[in-house]
Design a protein around this motif. Structure first.
Motif, PDB file in Angstrom:
ATOM      1  N   ASP A  19     -11.572  21.389  21.884  1.00 20.32           N
ATOM      2  CA  ASP A  19     -11.487  19.955  21.588  1.00 20.32           C
ATOM      3  C   ASP A  19     -12.442  19.569  20.461  1.00 20.32           C
ATOM      4  O   ASP A  19     -12.115  18.737  19.608  1.00 20.32           O
ATOM      5  N   TRP A  20     -13.622  20.181  20.446  1.00 16.80           N
ATOM      6  CA  TRP A  20     -14.644  19.856  19.449  1.00 16.80           C
ATOM      7  C   TRP A  20     -14.138  20.135  18.036  1.00 16.80           C
ATOM      8  O   TRP A  20     -14.146  19.250  17.167  1.00 16.80           O
ATOM      9  N   ASN A  21     -13.684  21.361  17.788  1.00 20.46           N
ATOM     10  CA  ASN A  21     -13.258  21.722  16.433  1.00 20.46           C
ATOM     11  C   ASN A  21     -11.958  21.031  16.033  1.00 20.46           C
ATOM     12  O   ASN A  21     -11.747  20.711  14.864  1.00 20.46           O
ATOM     13  N   ARG A  22     -11.076  20.805  17.013  1.00 26.17           N
ATOM     14  CA  ARG A  22      -9.839  20.074  16.716  1.00 26.17           C
ATOM     15  C   ARG A  22     -10.169  18.663  16.239  1.00 26.17           C
ATOM     16  O   ARG A  22      -9.605  18.169  15.268  1.00 26.17           O
ATOM     17  N   LEU A  23     -11.092  18.022  16.940  1.00 33.49           N
ATOM     18  CA  LEU A  23     -11.510  16.668  16.572  1.00 33.49           C
ATOM     19  C   LEU A  23     -12.187  16.667  15.203  1.00 33.49           C
ATOM     20  O   LEU A  23     -11.919  15.808  14.359  1.00 33.49           O
ATOM     21  N   LEU A  24     -13.069  17.638  14.982  1.00 32.86           N
ATOM     22  CA  LEU A  24     -13.803  17.709  13.720  1.00 32.86           C
ATOM     23  C   LEU A  24     -12.862  17.844  12.531  1.00 32.86           C
ATOM     24  O   LEU A  24     -13.051  17.196  11.494  1.00 32.86           O
ATOM     25  N   GLU A  25     -11.841  18.667  12.666  1.00 27.63           N
ATOM     26  CA  GLU A  25     -10.901  18.899  11.567  1.00 27.63           C
ATOM     27  C   GLU A  25     -10.125  17.635  11.200  1.00 27.63           C
ATOM     28  O   GLU A  25      -9.691  17.471  10.063  1.00 27.63           O
ATOM     29  N   LYS A  26      -9.972  16.729  12.169  1.00 26.96           N
ATOM     30  CA  LYS A  26      -9.239  15.480  11.908  1.00 26.96           C
ATOM     31  C   LYS A  26     -10.157  14.349  11.447  1.00 26.96           C
ATOM     32  O   LYS A  26      -9.677  13.294  11.036  1.00 26.96           O
ATOM     33  N   SER A  27     -11.454  14.567  11.528  1.00 31.56           N
ATOM     34  CA  SER A  27     -12.411  13.501  11.233  1.00 31.56           C
ATOM     35  C   SER A  27     -12.755  13.449   9.748  1.00 31.56           C
ATOM     36  O   SER A  27     -12.389  14.338   8.981  1.00 31.56           O
ATOM     37  N   GLN A  28     -13.502  12.409   9.366  1.00 30.63           N
ATOM     38  CA  GLN A  28     -13.980  12.288   7.993  1.00 30.63           C
ATOM     39  C   GLN A  28     -15.301  13.013   7.789  1.00 30.63           C
ATOM     40  O   GLN A  28     -15.845  13.008   6.691  1.00 30.63           O
ATOM     41  N   SER A  29     -15.791  13.639   8.827  1.00 33.67           N
ATOM     42  CA  SER A  29     -17.084  14.332   8.745  1.00 33.67           C
ATOM     43  C   SER A  29     -16.916  15.828   9.012  1.00 33.67           C
ATOM     44  O   SER A  29     -17.708  16.447   9.706  1.00 33.67           O
ATOM     45  N   ASN A  30     -15.862  16.416   8.443  1.00 31.38           N
ATOM     46  CA  ASN A  30     -15.531  17.815   8.686  1.00 31.38           C
ATOM     47  C   ASN A  30     -16.432  18.732   7.855  1.00 31.38           C
ATOM     48  O   ASN A  30     -16.082  19.141   6.750  1.00 31.38           O
ATOM     49  N   ILE A  31     -17.609  19.038   8.381  1.00 31.94           N
ATOM     50  CA  ILE A  31     -18.569  19.900   7.714  1.00 31.94           C
ATOM     51  C   ILE A  31     -19.059  20.964   8.689  1.00 31.94           C
ATOM     52  O   ILE A  31     -19.021  20.768   9.906  1.00 31.94           O
TER      53      ILE A  31
END
Length: 285
Positions: A19-31
C-alpha cells in the motif's frame, strides 16, 4: 468518511509495504526518500532510541494519505522533550506527507491528530519539504499561529533537464575540459555504471566508504562511516532499491583504479544525485 489512525510498531509498518509504494507512486511526492525501502531500512539502522508515529488517513477503508513521522527525545536546555519529525532525518534530502487526493482535508486530519494528542510531543519540526510541494503551502495556511509546529522548506538542490539544448555547453566548460585532458595524458579515464549487479555495487560501496573516511577523517567533522550503522544502511538500501531498478552507481576509473564513486537514485523519470566520493590523491583534478 475520512478517518485517521496511528501505526507505532515496526511489525505494523512491515504490513504496509504494498500500500505504501502504491500510494507513493500516485502522489506528488514520489521520491526515494519516502519509499518503503528507505523508511524500513532507515528505521532498522537508526530507530532504536526513537518511536514510530506513522499516521494513516483513510477514506472509508482506502488509504489516501500517510504521514511518515517519528518521535525523538532531545535535550533543550535542562529539559528532555519529545520532538516529532519525519522518519529519515537527517539522511533524507527531502521529506513530505504522502497524499493522493483531498490534500487539504488529509493535512488537516494529520495536524488535527497531532494537536489533539499533545501528550505525545512537545515540538513538531517538519523540515526539508520541497518548495513546490502542496504540503508546504497548505501547512502554512492550516497552522497559522500554531508555533509549536514548525514547517521548513528545502530547495537548495539544483536540477538539470537532460533535453536542455544548452546542457552540452554548460558541461563543456574550459576548466572541465582541461582537467580531463591533463589527466588523460597520464593514463586512461573510463566511466562505468552499475545498476543490476549487487556484488559489484557492494564492492563500489566499500570503496565509497573508504574514500569518504580518507577525506573527512582528516577534518574536524569525521566520516559518518566510522559508525557501522551507516555502512549497514547504505548496503541494505542498495540491495532493496537495486531489486526495483531505483539506484545506480557511477565509477570513474583512472588506469583501471577507481578514483571516484557517485550514487544516484532513480525515481519517477528523475535522477537524484545523492553522494560522491573521490580519492584524495586525485583532488587537484
Amino acid at each position: 468518511m475520512i478517518t485517521i489512525s496511528k501505526i507505532d510498531s515496526f511489525e505494523e509498518l512491515l504490513k504496509l509495504e504494498n500500500d505504501w509504494n502504491r500510494l507513493l507512486e500516485k502522489s506528488q511526492s514520489n521520491i526515494v526518500f519516502l519509499s518503503f525501502e528507505w523508511i524500513k531500512n532507515w528505521w532498522e539502522c537508526f530507530g532504536d532510541d526513537k518511536k514510530l508515529l506513522i499516521l494513516l488517513v483513510k477514506e472509508d477503508d482506502r488509504i489516501i494519505g500517510i504521514a511518515p513521522l517519528m518521535t525523538t527525545q532531545i535535550k533543550k536546555f535542562w529539559l528532555s522533550i519529545n520532538k516529532v519529525e519525519f522518519i529519515g532525518m537527517p539522511l533524507s534530502d527531502y521529506a513530505d506527507f504522502i497524499i493522493i487526493e483531498n490534500n487539504k482535508e488529509v493535512i488537516q486530519k494529520i495536524y488535527g491528530y497531532l494537536l489533539e494528542n499533545k501528550n505525545l510531543w512537545s515540538l513538531v519540526k517538519l523540515n526539508r519539504i520541497q518548495e513546490s510541494s502542496p504540503t508546504l503551502h497548505l501547512s502554512k495556511e492550516i497552522l497559522k499561529s500554531k508555533k509549536l509546529i514548525r514547517i521548513a522548506p528545502y530547495d537548495k538542490c539544483f536540477s538539470v533537464a537532460l533535453d536542455d539544448p544548452n546542457l552540452n555547453a554548460r558541461l563543456n566548460k574550459k576548466n572541465i575540459r582541461n582537467a580531463i585532458n591533463n589527466l588523460s595524458r597520464e593514463g586512461e579515464l573510463s566511466l562505468s555504471i552499475c545498476r543490476d549487479n549487487l556484488q559489484e555495487a557492494e564492492e563500489l560501496l566499500d570503496i565509497f566508504f573508504e574514500q569518504h573516511k580518507q577525506k573527512w577523517n582528516a577534518t574536524s567533522t569525521p566520516s559518518m562511516f566510522n559508525d557501522d550503522r551507516y555502512k549497514k544502511f547504505y548496503l541494505n538500501l542498495a540491495a532493496s532499491l537495486m531489486q526495483k531498478g531505483k539506484i545506480a552507481f557511477f565509477c570513474l576509473r583512472f588506469s583501471q583504479k577507481p578514483i571516484s564513486i557517485h550514487i544516484t537514485f532513480l525515481c519517477d523519470n528523475k535522477c537524484f544525485g545523492y553522494g560522491t566520493t573521490y580519492d584524495i590523491d586525485y583532488a587537484k583534478w
